[in-house]
Design a protein around this motif. Structure first.
Motif, PDB file in Angstrom:
ATOM      1  N   MET A   7      27.438  82.984 -59.046  1.00  0.00           N
ATOM      2  CA  MET A   7      27.209  82.335 -57.856  1.00  0.00           C
ATOM      3  C   MET A   7      28.410  81.571 -57.372  1.00  0.00           C
ATOM      4  N   ARG A   8      29.180  81.053 -58.376  1.00  0.00           N
ATOM      5  CA  ARG A   8      30.347  80.003 -58.165  1.00  0.00           C
ATOM      6  C   ARG A   8      31.278  81.012 -57.474  1.00  0.00           C
ATOM      7  N   LEU A   9      31.614  82.237 -58.191  1.00  0.00           N
ATOM      8  CA  LEU A   9      32.553  83.405 -57.707  1.00  0.00           C
ATOM      9  C   LEU A   9      32.269  83.954 -56.227  1.00  0.00           C
ATOM     10  N   LEU A  10      31.034  83.968 -56.085  1.00  0.00           N
ATOM     11  CA  LEU A  10      30.547  84.516 -54.637  1.00  0.00           C
ATOM     12  C   LEU A  10      30.776  83.547 -53.781  1.00  0.00           C
ATOM     13  N   SER A  11      30.360  82.129 -53.952  1.00  0.00           N
ATOM     14  CA  SER A  11      30.628  81.211 -53.039  1.00  0.00           C
ATOM     15  C   SER A  11      32.116  81.005 -52.601  1.00  0.00           C
ATOM     16  N   VAL A  12      32.997  81.061 -53.555  1.00  0.00           N
ATOM     17  CA  VAL A  12      34.521  80.974 -53.157  1.00  0.00           C
ATOM     18  C   VAL A  12      34.991  81.932 -52.466  1.00  0.00           C
ATOM     19  N   VAL A  13      34.718  83.085 -52.690  1.00  0.00           N
ATOM     20  CA  VAL A  13      35.158  84.440 -52.195  1.00  0.00           C
ATOM     21  C   VAL A  13      34.704  84.305 -50.828  1.00  0.00           C
ATOM     22  N   LEU A  14      33.521  84.061 -50.587  1.00  0.00           N
ATOM     23  CA  LEU A  14      32.759  84.317 -49.399  1.00  0.00           C
ATOM     24  C   LEU A  14      33.003  82.976 -48.338  1.00  0.00           C
ATOM     25  N   SER A  15      33.352  81.931 -48.918  1.00  0.00           N
ATOM     26  CA  SER A  15      33.741  80.599 -48.198  1.00  0.00           C
ATOM     27  C   SER A  15      35.194  81.133 -47.623  1.00  0.00           C
ATOM     28  N   ASP A  71      26.135  78.421 -51.749  1.00  0.00           N
ATOM     29  CA  ASP A  71      24.759  79.307 -52.029  1.00  0.00           C
ATOM     30  C   ASP A  71      24.746  80.641 -51.270  1.00  0.00           C
ATOM     31  N   THR A  72      25.555  81.788 -51.398  1.00  0.00           N
ATOM     32  CA  THR A  72      25.614  82.761 -50.686  1.00  0.00           C
ATOM     33  C   THR A  72      24.487  83.714 -51.101  1.00  0.00           C
ATOM     34  N   THR A  73      23.702  83.431 -52.173  1.00  0.00           N
ATOM     35  CA  THR A  73      22.809  84.423 -52.546  1.00  0.00           C
ATOM     36  C   THR A  73      21.223  83.814 -52.173  1.00  0.00           C
ATOM     37  N   SER A  74      21.155  82.738 -51.210  1.00  0.00           N
ATOM     38  CA  SER A  74      19.742  82.121 -50.811  1.00  0.00           C
ATOM     39  C   SER A  74      19.369  83.178 -49.867  1.00  0.00           C
ATOM     40  N   GLY A  75      17.939  83.246 -49.865  1.00  0.00           N
ATOM     41  CA  GLY A  75      17.223  84.130 -49.085  1.00  0.00           C
ATOM     42  C   GLY A  75      16.684  83.300 -48.098  1.00  0.00           C
ATOM     43  N   PHE A  76      16.826  82.012 -47.929  1.00  0.00           N
ATOM     44  CA  PHE A  76      16.254  81.221 -46.682  1.00  0.00           C
ATOM     45  C   PHE A  76      17.338  81.032 -45.597  1.00  0.00           C
ATOM     46  N   ARG A  77      17.389  81.666 -44.724  1.00  0.00           N
ATOM     47  CA  ARG A  77      18.460  82.081 -43.910  1.00  0.00           C
ATOM     48  C   ARG A  77      17.802  82.372 -42.235  1.00  0.00           C
ATOM     49  N   ALA A  78      18.565  81.880 -41.412  1.00  0.00           N
ATOM     50  CA  ALA A  78      18.311  81.961 -39.880  1.00  0.00           C
ATOM     51  C   ALA A  78      19.215  82.753 -39.170  1.00  0.00           C
ATOM     52  N   PRO A 138      21.802  96.116 -45.477  1.00  0.00           N
ATOM     53  CA  PRO A 138      22.167  96.768 -46.756  1.00  0.00           C
ATOM     54  C   PRO A 138      20.684  96.623 -47.373  1.00  0.00           C
ATOM     55  N   VAL A 139      20.162  97.702 -48.274  1.00  0.00           N
ATOM     56  CA  VAL A 139      18.990  97.488 -49.193  1.00  0.00           C
ATOM     57  C   VAL A 139      19.138  97.568 -50.478  1.00  0.00           C
ATOM     58  N   GLU A 140      20.421  97.597 -50.923  1.00  0.00           N
ATOM     59  CA  GLU A 140      20.830  97.587 -52.353  1.00  0.00           C
ATOM     60  C   GLU A 140      20.586  96.272 -52.950  1.00  0.00           C
ATOM     61  N   TYR A 141      20.757  96.365 -54.411  1.00  0.00           N
ATOM     62  CA  TYR A 141      20.518  94.932 -54.942  1.00  0.00           C
ATOM     63  C   TYR A 141      21.479  93.933 -54.607  1.00  0.00           C
ATOM     64  N   LEU A 142      21.284  92.563 -54.184  1.00  0.00           N
ATOM     65  CA  LEU A 142      22.157  91.720 -53.618  1.00  0.00           C
ATOM     66  C   LEU A 142      22.526  92.239 -52.216  1.00  0.00           C
ATOM     67  N   GLY A 143      22.478  93.332 -51.929  1.00  0.00           N
ATOM     68  CA  GLY A 143      23.009  93.601 -50.420  1.00  0.00           C
ATOM     69  C   GLY A 143      22.497  92.766 -49.468  1.00  0.00           C
ATOM     70  N   ASP A 144      21.065  92.526 -49.694  1.00  0.00           N
ATOM     71  CA  ASP A 144      20.418  91.612 -48.489  1.00  0.00           C
ATOM     72  C   ASP A 144      20.881  90.346 -48.417  1.00  0.00           C
ATOM     73  N   THR A 145      21.721  89.890 -49.458  1.00  0.00           N
ATOM     74  CA  THR A 145      22.383  88.504 -49.275  1.00  0.00           C
ATOM     75  C   THR A 145      23.742  88.587 -49.047  1.00  0.00           C
ATOM     76  N   VAL A 146      24.328  89.275 -50.146  1.00  0.00           N
ATOM     77  CA  VAL A 146      25.862  89.091 -50.194  1.00  0.00           C
ATOM     78  C   VAL A 146      26.357  89.936 -49.140  1.00  0.00           C
ATOM     79  N   GLU A 147      26.037  91.406 -49.160  1.00  0.00           N
ATOM     80  CA  GLU A 147      26.638  92.336 -48.518  1.00  0.00           C
ATOM     81  C   GLU A 147      26.235  92.065 -46.990  1.00  0.00           C
ATOM     82  N   SER A 148      25.276  91.745 -46.567  1.00  0.00           N
ATOM     83  CA  SER A 148      24.893  91.364 -45.207  1.00  0.00           C
ATOM     84  C   SER A 148      25.657  90.258 -44.824  1.00  0.00           C
TER      85      SER A 148
END
Length: 262
Positions: free
Chosen positions: A132-140, A149-156, A170-180
């Motif tokens: 989660m920290r790696l994803l947050s640093v890169v996606l920031s 919290d880039t893997t949160s499913g609570f989003r608008a 994306p429909v793959e694993y983590l695609g709905d959060t990270v890749e989208s």
């Protein structure tokens, strides 16, 4: 935010908890519509959702959250919604935070309800937290905004991203959060977050073990790599900031969320 709001709840075998979740949304947010996407459930998820007054879309077999949300965004697109909000069907997401997500949409295209941002006591440990920290640093860095919290499913998201996700999600694993999230950012959409507190789920059990956490870390890295190199169709950029479509969207009159109740 502008106009009509749809809450999308991807649900797989959530018949026990849905009445409470939908009832809470109806009480706290009477101005929104709900759509339960039954993701190939083997219980009475669809029947329970319909009995609670929600619109229901059914998938013939389980596709996962990404597949369910892609159907949800297509429903929002076809029915003319201006805002789509993803909420878990297991009760973890508190609908009282929805007005904060809507308010933040005034300055962003996608707003994430974020854990690890000073609200609540949610904690993750070990390899899962490292991922989660790696994803947050890169996606920031990719989004130009501080994200915790880039893997949160609570989003608008707003109408342009509804159009975007209805065509590409994306429909793959983590695609709905990270890749989208990466896909939206690469096209120039603005991403922000608001702090939220997550609750214990009302049904089901979280999957947590050292082995699963390590697998999660490896998968997260692979998903992030693929998200950075995967080609995004050119026609999707015609919906992004700077396009004729997006300029017309920005020129529309604004109706605040509180006015939507009237």
């Amino acid at each position: 935010m502008t106009g009509r709001i749809l809450i999308i709840l991807p649900a797989w075998n959530e018949a026990d908890g849905l009445p409470g979740v939908l009832g809470e949304i109806k009480r706290q947010l009477p101005y929104v519509d709900t759509l339960v996407v039954d993701d190939g459930s083997t219980d009475r998820t669809a029947e329970v959702a319909a009995a609670a007054g929600s619109a229901v879309a059914r998938l013939p077999y389980n596709l996962g959250v990404g597949g369910a949300m892609r159907l949800g965004y297509r429903y929002a697109q076809l029915h003319g919604y201006d805002v789509a909000i993803q909420v878990d069907a297991d009760g973890q997401h508190d609908p009282s935070y929805v007005p904060e997500l809507l308010a933040k949409l005034g300055e962003a295209d996608l707003v994430i309800g974020a854990r690890f941002a000073g609200e609540g006591e949610y904690a993750a440990r070990g390899p899962r937290r490292w991922a989660m920290r790696l994803l947050s640093v890169v996606l920031s860095r990719i989004t130009g905004a501080r994200l915790t919290d880039t893997t949160s499913g609570f989003r608008a998201c707003n109408r342009p991203l509804i159009e975007f996700f209805a065509r590409w999600y994306p429909v793959e694993y983590l695609g709905d959060t990270v890749e989208s999230l990466v896909g939206a950012a690469r096209c120039g959409f603005t991403v922000r977050q608001v702090p939220v507190a997550m609750r214990a789920r009302t049904t089901g059990r979280p999957s947590a073990s050292p082995v699963k956490a390590t697998i999660y870390l490896v998968r997260a890295g692979l998903v992030l790599l693929l998200a950075m190199i995967r080609r995004i169709p050119r026609e999707l950029r015609e919906l992004a900031p700077g396009s004729t479509y997006y300029t017309a969207f920005e020129a529309r009159p604004v109706v605040r969320a509180a006015e939507a109740e009237v």
